[in-house]
Design a protein around this motif. Structure first.
Motif, PDB file in Angstrom:
ATOM      1  N   LEU B  99       3.992 -87.851  19.411  1.00 12.11           N
ATOM      2  CA  LEU B  99       4.345 -87.510  18.032  1.00 12.11           C
ATOM      3  C   LEU B  99       4.059 -86.036  17.777  1.00 12.11           C
ATOM      4  N   VAL B 100       5.015 -85.362  17.145  1.00  2.83           N
ATOM      5  CA  VAL B 100       4.784 -83.993  16.677  1.00  2.83           C
ATOM      6  C   VAL B 100       4.557 -84.055  15.175  1.00  2.83           C
ATOM      7  N   GLY B 287       2.231 -75.863  18.938  1.00  5.69           N
ATOM      8  CA  GLY B 287       1.249 -76.770  18.346  1.00  5.69           C
ATOM      9  C   GLY B 287       0.117 -77.013  19.302  1.00  5.69           C
ATOM     10  N   ALA B 288      -0.874 -77.773  18.827  1.00  9.41           N
ATOM     11  CA  ALA B 288      -2.059 -78.028  19.639  1.00  9.41           C
ATOM     12  C   ALA B 288      -2.248 -79.542  19.785  1.00  9.41           C
ATOM     13  N   PRO B 289      -2.480 -80.007  21.023  1.00  9.64           N
ATOM     14  CA  PRO B 289      -2.649 -81.444  21.226  1.00  9.64           C
ATOM     15  C   PRO B 289      -3.966 -81.967  20.649  1.00  9.64           C
ATOM     16  N   LEU B 290      -3.891 -83.166  20.051  1.00  7.26           N
ATOM     17  CA  LEU B 290      -5.101 -83.896  19.669  1.00  7.26           C
ATOM     18  C   LEU B 290      -5.402 -84.828  20.830  1.00  7.26           C
ATOM     19  N   THR B 296      -0.081 -89.368  22.763  1.00  5.79           N
ATOM     20  CA  THR B 296       0.018 -87.912  22.628  1.00  5.79           C
ATOM     21  C   THR B 296       0.414 -87.534  21.217  1.00  5.79           C
ATOM     22  N   LEU B 297      -0.366 -86.634  20.636  1.00  3.75           N
ATOM     23  CA  LEU B 297      -0.044 -86.137  19.297  1.00  3.75           C
ATOM     24  C   LEU B 297      -0.199 -84.620  19.318  1.00  3.75           C
ATOM     25  N   ILE B 298       0.844 -83.920  18.877  1.00  2.00           N
ATOM     26  CA  ILE B 298       0.786 -82.460  18.809  1.00  2.00           C
ATOM     27  C   ILE B 298       0.736 -82.067  17.340  1.00  2.00           C
TER      28      ILE B 298
END
Lengths: 338, 338
Positions: B99-100, B287-290, B296-298
């Motif tokens: 997810l972005v 963006g930065a990954p969590l 995966t979430l950016i």
């Protein structure tokens, strides 16, 4: 003018550069100094520079030195005659108004804490450091490395110290005090930061200007930015590292951009040196005051050379004049009376 | 290739810039996307750009939006049909690989934590952010703002996440992992940092490279720098502010340095843009990954425009391929078996 004690044995270039710095401060500002350390070596340097009988320069012998690698607390207890400890005692006894301590920050903080002593009501001392800002002035970061752990009440005390420093020593009419945090809202941040926000909002010593995010430190939106010594130290040193990175990047761009870019860099360089580098030059300031103790102590970089020490002596003399410990003590006593 | 969910309603320029960014990612990288949000508005933008029947673009309706000012936890619980929550559920169900999420970091972290869920054994998710370094590469700072409070074991977990990210996604053969601290010695620092130093020295998942001082973040001495989300966020934002300050200072020097300096700046500018600004351009990354969640979430900046979103979709797809949650889960399970 009160005498400034100088730990002549502290830092990488002691005693030569430290003694030379003190000589420059005497010559340029007529500040009386007491050089603390190996008297034979100190007198030799004074004689070499024709200053052996200057009435503004005294030598106070100390037989020991705390080295960079030593554990500050242990070294302070073991080496009773260390130059930095002897210097601290000269301040404690009132013989000197302040101490300039180059070298190990830990040793200087310990000497301030144990040798000079805390202000009643202040639990932990804090270092205040200027950071250049977009408005062409400075923003004062407190604590920039004296106490690694801080509870909310320590942050409140840092704010009181920083406010008085900005107002008295830096002559900022009504300093804007901000709390370093990760968002503008009052509910944001670590447990300590949210609790400190509440304490800062309630106190009546000075107006509280709210949370300061990292990106606001260099804007000049705040005059004083309050934080713990861990975050403050990381911020300060990251700033140094980033400055170095920008210089490398500019050089790299000039090298890779062909003859045009190289010529551009050559033409721009003098202006950068004159207008930009001066603002980023830590020697201009000479050192950072340790606040929260019953006297004035300026901590100078271990790599300090004579110009830095000269300016540190000037700063020490200025800070000592303002009697911040007395003002802080009175503020805290009034609070206790309420 | 797994589909990338994109919260089309997040950020200051939603939905137009977000949908346009997704379209660019589909066109440039052939990554399949699912646009989540107000389907009518999204379809209108797709139609305007001739992409209404592109098989790589799906639209998934969500009727609500979490606004920037809202309390993330409360908004997440109340707005079940918020675009960011619906996007998180698409990852949780396995329909999408990632997810972005542009806009509120708090809302994105909450969606990751509650909507996708933590990896078993990881207590707090962490954001990993690249910082350009002197070696021309990047140093990965973790956590740069997901969790404001961190105990020593959280720092250890951040280290494990950061190590795997640097190794798997960034293809650094043997990432050097450092602990952000205020001195090089193991006994230095806050209680959390000294305890984390011990945990990091004892673990056998990866070699621990020791303490990293603030000034070492941009040198490239470490590939991964581990810290709590408070310090990390302050560092990251201070870096932004300082970058701005340097630009202002260079412009100021050029203006005050007369015609020579002005000409120099003019000649140097194209090279600075080409070689320096590109490295500092957050849109390049998108963006930065969590990390630390089961998917995966950016997290993209609230001010993201189409280019940032395009690159964030690319990053999301890359990260999802590496199956970091599986690797971390296995590492932690092996540890529990011992």
């Amino acid at each position: 003018m009160k005498k400034v004690a100088v730990d002549a044995m502290g830092g990488d270039f002691a005693p030569l550069e430290i003694v030379m710095g003190a000589i420059l401060a005497v010559r340029d500002f007529h500040i009386p100094v007491v050089l603390v350390g190996d008297s034979e070596r100190i007198r030799k340097i004074l004689a070499d520079n024709g200053e052996e009988s200057n009435p503004l320069i005294e030598v106070h012998h100390a037989s020991q030195v705390i080295e960079m690698g030593e554990h500050p607390g242990m070294a302070f207890r073991r080496k009773k005659d260390a130059s930095v400890s002897v210097g601290a005692r000269l301040v404690k006894s009132g013989e000197c108004g302040s101490l300039v301590a180059p070298g190990s920050t830990g040793a200087a903080v310990t000497a301030g804490l144990l040798g000079i002593g805390r202000i009643k009501g202040i639990e932990r001392p804090a270092i205040v450091t200027p950071i250049p800002n977009e408005k062409g002035g400075h923003t004062f970061l407190i604590d920039s490395g004296a106490s690694a752990n801080a509870k909310a009440k320590n942050l409140l005390q840092n704010a009181l110290l920083g406010y008085n420093y900005a107002k008295r020593v830096r002559h900022i009419a009504e300093p804007k005090v901000g709390l370093l945090n990760i968002g503008a809202e009052s509910t944001k941040g670590s447990t300590e930061a949210t609790e400190a926000y509440e304490l800062l909002s309630k106190q009546t010593w000075f107006p509280f200007a709210g949370n300061c995010e990292g990106r606001d430190i260099p804007t000049g939106k705040f005059d004083v930015v309050v934080t713990d010594g861990f975050t403050g130290n990381v911020v300060l040193k990251f700033g140094e590292g980033l400055g170095q990175l920008f210089v490398t990047m500019i050089k790299d761009a000039a090298n890779r951009g062909g003859i045009t870019a190289k010529l551009g860099a050559l033409l721009l360089k003098p202006a950068l040196k004159k207008y930009m580098m001066k603002k980023l030059d830590y020697e201009e300031e000479g050192g950072a005051p340790l606040l929260g103790i019953n006297g004035t102590l300026i901590i100078s970089h271990g790599a300090s050379r004579r110009r830095a020490i000269r300016n540190a002596v000037r700063l020490a003399s200025q800070v000592a004049e303002e009697r911040i410990p007395d003002i802080v003590r009175e503020t805290l006593q009034e609070e206790l009376k309420d």
